[in-house]
Design an enzyme around this catalytic site. Structure first.
Site, PDB file in Angstrom:
ATOM      1  N   HIS A   1       0.841  -1.201   0.000  1.00  0.00           N
ATOM      2  CA  HIS A   1       0.000   0.000   0.000  1.00  0.00           C
ATOM      3  C   HIS A   1       0.873   1.246   0.000  1.00  0.00           C
ATOM      4  CE1 HIS A   1       0.605  -1.278   4.215  1.00  0.00           C
ATOM      5  NE2 HIS A   1       0.802   0.012   4.399  1.00  0.00           N
TER       6      HIS A   1
ATOM      7  N   TYR B   1      -3.269   3.635   2.461  1.00  0.00           N
ATOM      8  CA  TYR B   1      -4.359   3.397   1.493  1.00  0.00           C
ATOM      9  C   TYR B   1      -3.871   2.446   0.406  1.00  0.00           C
ATOM     10  CZ  TYR B   1      -6.782   7.090   3.892  1.00  0.00           C
ATOM     11  OH  TYR B   1      -7.397   7.809   4.887  1.00  0.00           O
ATOM     12  N   THR B   2      -4.810   1.604  -0.069  1.00  0.00           N
ATOM     13  CA  THR B   2      -4.472   0.629  -1.123  1.00  0.00           C
ATOM     14  C   THR B   2      -5.197   1.004  -2.408  1.00  0.00           C
ATOM     15  OG1 THR B   2      -4.604  -1.015   0.622  1.00  0.00           O
ATOM     16  CG2 THR B   2      -4.272  -1.846  -1.599  1.00  0.00           C
TER      17      THR B   2
ATOM     18  N   CYS C   1      -8.288  -7.694   7.149  1.00  0.00           N
ATOM     19  CA  CYS C   1      -8.075  -6.250   7.248  1.00  0.00           C
ATOM     20  C   CYS C   1      -9.394  -5.562   7.592  1.00  0.00           C
ATOM     21  CB  CYS C   1      -7.547  -5.705   5.913  1.00  0.00           C
ATOM     22  SG  CYS C   1      -7.075  -3.968   5.974  1.00  0.00           S
TER      23      CYS C   1
HETATM   24  C1  FAD Z   1      -3.216  -1.614   4.715  1.00  0.00           C
HETATM   25  C2  FAD Z   1      -4.372  -0.640   4.835  1.00  0.00           C
HETATM   26  C3  FAD Z   1      -4.971  -0.176   3.695  1.00  0.00           C
HETATM   27  C4  FAD Z   1      -6.054   0.715   3.774  1.00  0.00           C
HETATM   28  N1  FAD Z   1      -6.663   1.112   2.620  1.00  0.00           N
HETATM   29  C5  FAD Z   1      -7.727   1.929   2.695  1.00  0.00           C
HETATM   30  C6  FAD Z   1      -8.414   2.336   1.507  1.00  0.00           C
HETATM   31  O1  FAD Z   1      -8.025   1.991   0.396  1.00  0.00           O
HETATM   32  N2  FAD Z   1      -9.503   3.124   1.653  1.00  0.00           N
HETATM   33  C7  FAD Z   1      -9.942   3.575   2.894  1.00  0.00           C
HETATM   34  O2  FAD Z   1     -10.942   4.306   2.946  1.00  0.00           O
HETATM   35  N3  FAD Z   1      -9.293   3.219   4.009  1.00  0.00           N
HETATM   36  C8  FAD Z   1      -8.215   2.427   3.952  1.00  0.00           C
HETATM   37  N4  FAD Z   1      -7.568   2.087   5.104  1.00  0.00           N
HETATM   38  C9  FAD Z   1      -7.948   2.787   6.366  1.00  0.00           C
HETATM   39  C10 FAD Z   1      -7.231   4.170   6.423  1.00  0.00           C
HETATM   40  O3  FAD Z   1      -5.844   4.004   6.546  1.00  0.00           O
HETATM   41  C11 FAD Z   1      -7.673   5.066   7.596  1.00  0.00           C
HETATM   42  O4  FAD Z   1      -7.587   4.336   8.792  1.00  0.00           O
HETATM   43  C12 FAD Z   1      -9.089   5.589   7.419  1.00  0.00           C
HETATM   44  O5  FAD Z   1      -9.188   6.353   6.226  1.00  0.00           O
HETATM   45  C13 FAD Z   1      -9.481   6.493   8.596  1.00  0.00           C
HETATM   46  O6  FAD Z   1      -8.564   7.537   8.689  1.00  0.00           O
HETATM   47  P1  FAD Z   1      -9.024   8.982   9.143  1.00  0.00           P
HETATM   48  O7  FAD Z   1      -7.775   9.801   9.396  1.00  0.00           O
HETATM   49  O8  FAD Z   1     -10.028   9.568   8.235  1.00  0.00           O
HETATM   50  O9  FAD Z   1      -9.787   8.694  10.484  1.00  0.00           O
HETATM   51  P2  FAD Z   1      -9.201   8.741  11.960  1.00  0.00           P
HETATM   52  O10 FAD Z   1      -8.878  10.146  12.340  1.00  0.00           O
HETATM   53  O11 FAD Z   1      -8.097   7.746  12.095  1.00  0.00           O
HETATM   54  O12 FAD Z   1     -10.484   8.252  12.737  1.00  0.00           O
HETATM   55  C14 FAD Z   1     -11.143   7.014  12.372  1.00  0.00           C
HETATM   56  C15 FAD Z   1     -12.446   6.915  13.129  1.00  0.00           C
HETATM   57  O13 FAD Z   1     -12.203   6.963  14.513  1.00  0.00           O
HETATM   58  C16 FAD Z   1     -12.909   8.053  15.074  1.00  0.00           C
HETATM   59  N5  FAD Z   1     -12.013   8.665  16.056  1.00  0.00           N
HETATM   60  C17 FAD Z   1     -10.859   9.318  15.807  1.00  0.00           C
HETATM   61  N6  FAD Z   1     -10.314   9.730  16.947  1.00  0.00           N
HETATM   62  C18 FAD Z   1     -11.153   9.308  17.945  1.00  0.00           C
HETATM   63  C19 FAD Z   1     -11.131   9.415  19.364  1.00  0.00           C
HETATM   64  N7  FAD Z   1     -10.140  10.030  20.027  1.00  0.00           N
HETATM   65  N8  FAD Z   1     -12.128   8.819  20.037  1.00  0.00           N
HETATM   66  C20 FAD Z   1     -13.120   8.188  19.414  1.00  0.00           C
HETATM   67  N9  FAD Z   1     -13.191   8.055  18.080  1.00  0.00           N
HETATM   68  C21 FAD Z   1     -12.221   8.612  17.375  1.00  0.00           C
HETATM   69  C22 FAD Z   1     -13.202   8.999  13.940  1.00  0.00           C
HETATM   70  O14 FAD Z   1     -14.343   9.779  14.176  1.00  0.00           O
HETATM   71  C23 FAD Z   1     -13.422   8.051  12.844  1.00  0.00           C
HETATM   72  O15 FAD Z   1     -14.723   7.555  12.872  1.00  0.00           O
HETATM   73  C24 FAD Z   1      -6.511   1.182   5.047  1.00  0.00           C
HETATM   74  C25 FAD Z   1      -5.886   0.720   6.205  1.00  0.00           C
HETATM   75  C26 FAD Z   1      -4.847  -0.196   6.111  1.00  0.00           C
HETATM   76  C27 FAD Z   1      -4.214  -0.693   7.381  1.00  0.00           C
END
Ligand code: FAD
Length: 285
Positions: A86, A104-105, A259
């Site tokens: 990724h 992201y993938t 995943c």
């Molecule tokens: C190998 C791999 C590949 C991936 N590929 C994809 C992809 O292709 N597409 C995709 O959409 N995602 C993918 N993901 C997931 C992506 O990396 C993110 O985790 C995702 O987009 C969420 O990130 P964010 O920063 O928007 O949310 P974050 O800020 O990380 O928050 C995620 C959730 O947690 C909640 N949250 C955040 N902080 C708190 C807190 N303190 N207390 C309570 N709740 C909280 C937020 O409201 C939200 O609902 C992948 C993950 C992995 C491991």
């Protein structure tokens, strides 16, 4: 030591072959120019350097999911991501002034030239996904890769089971597409895909197309937290029984990939342990 006779012979040789020498020189220069102009560019990604890519297309896939296409700098350039790996996106959050990194993938395969596509779920309060949701065509995102430890090799296992939750489908989809589109790969793949509701199922149409194109090599079982009435597949989180009924049993020729959100992957690790899949038989993206 050079003598006057040798100098004279060299001048005579150059005079006699001047035209041939000029033609040879021009031909070598032309070959070099042609080679530089037509050689495939190096793949885009650099493992140690974040580089910007420009957003060239953006649309909604579901009520909370985006399709994003980024243009690569050259039309015949590939991203440079091997199957199962990724990329990392980064931006500096203006509210905290701190960098945010997320994996992201791509849903495009490794051979795609000129662009790379992602399916991104937008979370309420999600730092990166809210940032991506606000981007407009022409804006840029910094990315780096390849990242990850999983490398897929053709026929590395006889059967692969996949357990995906929400956006955890994206690494699975990349591996799945690669396996099924390779006629020399005979691996059978079983996917269990968990979501909240039918509307949340990402890439559903693409998965259905793969099932009907490769009915003997791929099957998918959906499970939903909130199933609609008349739903005849799984209800609730992925369970041990769902894995037993839909995935290959533990064995040396089996690999379980999983995943999804952290609570789901933690639960899957425990379930796979309980069902007898050893550490060599599983991989968490
Ligand atoms: C190998 C791999 C590949 C991936 N590929 C994809 C992809 O292709 N597409 C995709 O959409 N995602 C993918 N993901 C997931 C992506 O990396 C993110 O985790 C995702 O987009 C969420 O990130 P964010 O920063 O928007 O949310 P974050 O800020 O990380 O928050 C995620 C959730 O947690 C909640 N949250 C955040 N902080 C708190 C807190 N303190 N207390 C309570 N709740 C909280 C937020 O409201 C939200 O609902 C992948 C993950 C992995 C491991």
């Amino acid at each position: 030591m050079e003598t006057p006779q040798m100098d004279a012979r060299l001048v005579t040789f150059l005079n006699d072959n001047l035209v041939a020498l000029v033609v040879a020189f021009v031909a070598i220069a032309a070959i070099q120019v042609y080679w530089f102009a037509t050689r495939p560019p190096r793949p885009f990604l650099m493992p140690d350097l974040y580089q910007p890519l420009t957003l060239s297309m953006k649309r909604n896939v579901t009520h909370n999911t985006l399709f994003l296409r980024f243009k690569l700098p050259e039309a015949n350039q590939t991203l440079g991501l091997t199957i199962g790996r990724h990329v990392a996106f980064t931006f500096t959050d203006p509210k905290t002034d701190k960098p945010v990194y997320r994996p992201y993938t791509p849903v495009t395969d490794a051979d795609t030239k000129g662009h790379v596509d992602f399916v991104i779920k937008v979370y309420k309060g999600g730092q990166m996904s809210q940032h991506l949701d606000k981007l407009e065509v022409g804006d840029r995102v910094e990315m780096k890769g390849p990242k990850g430890r999983f490398t897929y090799k053709r026929n590395m296992k006889k059967s692969i089971g996949m357990l995906a939750g929400g956006t955890g489908i994206t690494p699975m989809y990349q591996v799945l597409n690669h396996i099924l589109n390779d006629p020399k790969d005979t691996t059978h793949v079983s996917l269990i895909y968990a979501n909240i509701s039918v509307e949340d199922i990402l890439l559903k149409k693409n998965l259905e197309q793969l099932v009907s194109k490769y009915p003997t090599r791929f099957d998918v079982y959906y499970t939903l937290d909130n199933p609609p009435s008349g739903w005849n597949q799984g209800k609730g989180y992925i369970s041990g029984d769902m894995i037993k009924n839909n995935c290959p049993p533990p064995g040396d020729d089996v690999l379980m990939l999983y995943c999804g959100p952290s609570p789901m992957t933690a639960a899957m690790t425990t379930l796979l342990d309980d069902l007898g899949y050893s550490k060599d038989m599983r991989f968490q993206f």
